[in-house]
Design a protein around this motif. Structure first.
Motif, PDB file in Angstrom:
ATOM      1  N   THR A 319       0.837  -1.207   0.000  1.00 25.92           N
ATOM      2  CA  THR A 319       0.000   0.000   0.000  1.00 25.92           C
ATOM      3  C   THR A 319       0.865   1.248   0.000  1.00 25.92           C
ATOM      4  N   GLU A 322       2.615   1.636  -3.476  1.00 27.63           N
ATOM      5  CA  GLU A 322       1.734   2.193  -4.503  1.00 27.63           C
ATOM      6  C   GLU A 322       1.474   3.675  -4.269  1.00 27.63           C
ATOM      7  N   ARG A 323       1.284   4.055  -3.014  1.00 26.24           N
ATOM      8  CA  ARG A 323       1.057   5.467  -2.700  1.00 26.24           C
ATOM      9  C   ARG A 323       2.227   6.319  -3.172  1.00 26.24           C
ATOM     10  N   ASP A 324       3.450   5.813  -3.015  1.00 20.92           N
ATOM     11  CA  ASP A 324       4.638   6.590  -3.368  1.00 20.92           C
ATOM     12  C   ASP A 324       4.923   6.597  -4.869  1.00 20.92           C
TER      13      ASP A 324
END
Length: 379
Positions: A319, A322-324
């Motif tokens: 998670t 993916e956010r980064d």
């Protein structure tokens, strides 16, 4: 950290990079490739700064880039050779772009994976993945892992098995790719070392030196263009579109082409549970920025780092990964996808438009933004 096991599906650029990066961080890694042998698909490839960063982080930089070409500029030109815009590269304070043979890159990634301790299994086709880390294979065999990385390409068979929504667009255009012998007769010496793209109607031609002996050509057109006939080019039609390239195109007469229709893939999420998707399986894009391989490699290194940080379970780490990484990757996708619109603009409009855009720093920045994508990793 106790040894954890990762299964990687697909021995392309993204999968091989992910396997090496994970193994170098203490994971036991098994990589499965459906084909009986690992083969490079394509001809030449652009590797910009972000991809070079990824190669360096897995110890494959010197091997992959040995003998690669470093041109001084990227230039867009009209069908008669007039300059539309220029982006300087490979100099002081300029972005780096190496052009090399795809088979050289893949061979270097395979060696890096093996030297890192990756167990490579060929002739092994995965049929389904589960959020708990279960992988199912042909013949009903299964493998249980702490992490599964799916990098099986744009035609991924595994996206549907994980219940993640995605959008896939098969575009109207594609490219015929081939290699031709280098020759001093194609261009003057000062131009022969550049990366050159020529525009005419709905056709484009990309000229890229890869080695002292080989030139990579990509001829872009509609999938139903009569200038592509099976595994061959209709050379007179291309010469009619690009008369300034008559001698260059004559060298393609007896060479078989590889045709690829461009595709765009966007997943609702890149991961679910212990399963992550990477490269064209997750974020395929048309090749107008030369960033398909670069974004796959950069995201692979970032993924390996994220799941190897102490105190993180793989699902939580994915998670964060993916956010980064997703915003920069999708910005690259959108820019590349928008560039397809140039194909339908008449020359009399497109030529002055590109000339004007080339004078605007925001245009150059949009072309180069992906080269600056870097994950912050623990070394």
């Amino acid at each position: 950290m106790d040894s954890r096991h990762a299964t990687v599906i697909g021995a392309g650029i993204g999968g091989l990079t992910a396997a090496s990066a994970l193994a170098r961080r203490g994971w036991t890694v098994r990589l499965h490739e459906r084909q009986a042998e690992i083969r490079a698909v394509g001809a030449g490839i652009y590797v910009w700064d972000n991809g070079l960063f990824a190669l360096d982080s897995i110890g494959a930089f010197d091997d992959a880039t040995y003998g690669a070409h470093m041109g001084p500029a990227v230039e867009a030109r009209t069908h008669t050779g007039d300059l539309l815009y220029r982006i300087d590269i490979n100099g002081a304070d300029r972005p780096r772009c190496y052009t090399l043979l795809r088979e050289r890159l893949v061979a270097a990634l395979v060696r890096s994976a093996r030297e890192s301790g990756v167990d490579i299994v060929t002739g092994s086709g995965a049929t389904a993945v589960r959020p708990d880390g279960t992988v199912e294979f042909d013949g009903r065999a299964t493998e249980q892992s702490d992490l599964v990385v799916v990098a099986d390409g744009v035609h991924s068979r595994l996206r549907d098995s994980i219940d993640l929504a995605y959008r896939r667009i098969r575009m109207t255009q594609g490219a015929a790719r081939l290699m031709i012998p280098a020759s001093p007769d194609y261009f003057p010496a000062e131009d022969a070392v550049k990366h050159l793209e020529f525009f005419r109607g709905r056709r484009r031609l990309l000229y890229t030196p890869c080695t002292p002996d080989l030139i990579y050509l990509a001829l872009v057109c509609d999938a139903d263009d009569p200038a592509i006939r099976g595994s061959r080019l209709d050379v007179p039609l291309w010469q009619h579109s690009f008369p300034v390239l008559t001698q260059l195109l004559a060298a393609t007469s007896d060479i078989r082409i590889r045709w690829d229709t461009f595709e765009y893939v966007r997943m609702s999420a890149w991961s679910r549970g212990a399963v992550a998707f990477l490269g064209d399986a997750a974020h395929a894009q048309p090749p107008y920025l030369g960033q398909g391989g670069g974004t796959a490699m950069t995201n692979a290194v970032a993924l390996a780092d994220a799941v190897s940080r102490p105190g993180r379970e793989p699902a939580d780490a994915l998670t964060v990964w993916e956010r980064d990484m997703r915003p920069g990757t999708e910005r690259t996708q959108r820019t590349s996808y928008r560039m397809r619109l140039l194909n339908s603009v008449p020359d009399r409009v497109r030529n002055p438009l590109l000339t004007a855009a080339g004078r605007v720093s925001a245009f150059t920045e949009s072309q180069l933004a992906a080269t600056r994508l870097r994950p912050t990793i623990n070394t």
